[in-house]
Design an enzyme around this catalytic site. Structure first.
Site, PDB file in Angstrom:
ATOM      1  CB  CYS A  11      19.965  30.392   4.122  1.00 38.74           C
ATOM      2  SG  CYS A  11      18.909  31.479   3.145  1.00 38.74           S
ATOM      3  CG  ASN A  14      17.339  32.130  -1.970  1.00 42.35           C
ATOM      4  OD1 ASN A  14      16.988  32.086  -3.146  1.00 42.35           O
ATOM      5  ND2 ASN A  14      18.450  32.752  -1.618  1.00 42.35           N
ATOM      6  CB  CYS A  16      17.039  36.134   5.949  1.00 41.10           C
ATOM      7  SG  CYS A  16      15.305  36.537   6.328  1.00 41.10           S
ATOM      8  NE  ARG A  17      19.828  31.842   7.670  1.00 40.04           N
ATOM      9  CZ  ARG A  17      19.634  30.610   8.109  1.00 40.04           C
ATOM     10  NH1 ARG A  17      20.492  30.098   8.981  1.00 40.04           N
ATOM     11  NH2 ARG A  17      18.623  29.882   7.678  1.00 40.04           N
ATOM     12  CB  SER A  18      21.579  32.282   0.945  1.00 42.95           C
ATOM     13  OG  SER A  18      20.233  32.156   0.578  1.00 42.95           O
ATOM     14  CG  ASP A 128      16.239  31.318  10.517  1.00 43.24           C
ATOM     15  OD1 ASP A 128      15.978  32.476  10.150  1.00 43.24           O
ATOM     16  OD2 ASP A 128      15.509  30.340  10.286  1.00 43.24           O
TER      17      ASP A 128
HETATM   18  P1  4NP Z   1      16.680  32.411   5.659  1.00 39.92           P
HETATM   19  O1  4NP Z   1      15.582  32.787   6.781  1.00 39.92           O
HETATM   20  O2  4NP Z   1      16.801  30.902   5.690  1.00 39.92           O
HETATM   21  O3  4NP Z   1      17.911  33.091   6.128  1.00 39.92           O
HETATM   22  O4  4NP Z   1      16.126  32.935   4.346  1.00 39.92           O
HETATM   23  C1  4NP Z   1      14.295  32.263   6.814  1.00 39.92           C
HETATM   24  C2  4NP Z   1      13.331  32.757   5.978  1.00 39.92           C
HETATM   25  C3  4NP Z   1      12.046  32.274   6.043  1.00 39.92           C
HETATM   26  C4  4NP Z   1      11.714  31.298   6.971  1.00 39.92           C
HETATM   27  C5  4NP Z   1      12.702  30.788   7.812  1.00 39.92           C
HETATM   28  C6  4NP Z   1      13.984  31.269   7.734  1.00 39.92           C
HETATM   29  N1  4NP Z   1      10.381  30.836   7.074  1.00 39.92           N
HETATM   30  O5  4NP Z   1      10.103  30.034   7.990  1.00 39.92           O
HETATM   31  O6  4NP Z   1       9.545  31.199   6.239  1.00 39.92           O
END
Ligand code: 4NP
Length: 160
Positions: A11, A14, A16-18, A128
């Site tokens: 993702c 790294n 949240c989703r993955s 996201d």
């Molecule tokens: P992820 O979510 O891609 O599912 O881990 C996010 C985590 C952090 C951020 C964006 C999306 N950020 O902007 O810091």
């Protein structure tokens, strides 16, 4: 023992989703007795959160469904496309970003949108959840549980 099948979830951050995909998939593999035949990891296309545990909101939502998320964030590397058998990305931006590591398009076939493996949901991306509310994390888990069942069926059919 045969070399394990190698599965990478990707993702943006790294956190949240993955990592949640990693936790859901690991639980399913353990439940099916495949844990030692498939190696799973996750990574982010961005390096902002390298070394961190998953986001507390994601950890809590996952914990409530019985998943322990304890991986540490890392960024996608040049070698990942060579080293993994299947790279599952959460959204189309991740797809573009991961493909940009594959300048000669050698690994196109192993980079797939995670939602291609969902059967109960129509979404084509795992949204996201970072800037949204709690229900975003629940939707992520709903999609991950659906898709990971499909991934499990796909991967187990390749294990002899
Ligand atoms: P992820 O979510 O891609 O599912 O881990 C996010 C985590 C952090 C951020 C964006 C999306 N950020 O902007 O810091």
């Amino acid at each position: 023992m045969a070399t394990p099948y190698r599965l990478l979830f990707v993702c943006l951050g790294n956190i949240c989703r993955s990592p949640a995909a990693e936790g859901v998939m690991r639980a399913m593999l353990e439940a099916q007795g495949f844990a030692d035949r498939v190696s799973i990891r996750s990574a982010g296309t961005a390096g902002w959160h390298v070394g961190k545990l998953p986001d507390q909101r994601m950890r809590t939502a996952a914990q409530n469904r019985g998943y322990d998320l304890s991986s540490r964030a890392r960024q996608v590397t040049d070698n990942d496309l060579r080293d993994y058998d299947l790279v599952l990305v959460m959204d189309r931006q991740n797809l573009r970003d991961v493909r940009s590591y594959d300048r000669e398009s050698l690994f196109d076939a192993k980079i797939r949108l995670f939602c291609d493996f969902c059967t109960d949901h129509q979404e084509s991306e795992v949204p996201d959840p970072y800037y949204g509310g709690e229900q975003g994390f629940e939707l992520v888990l709903d999609l991950l549980e659906d898709g990971c069942r499909g991934v499990l069926a796909h991967v187990s059919s390749t294990l002899t």
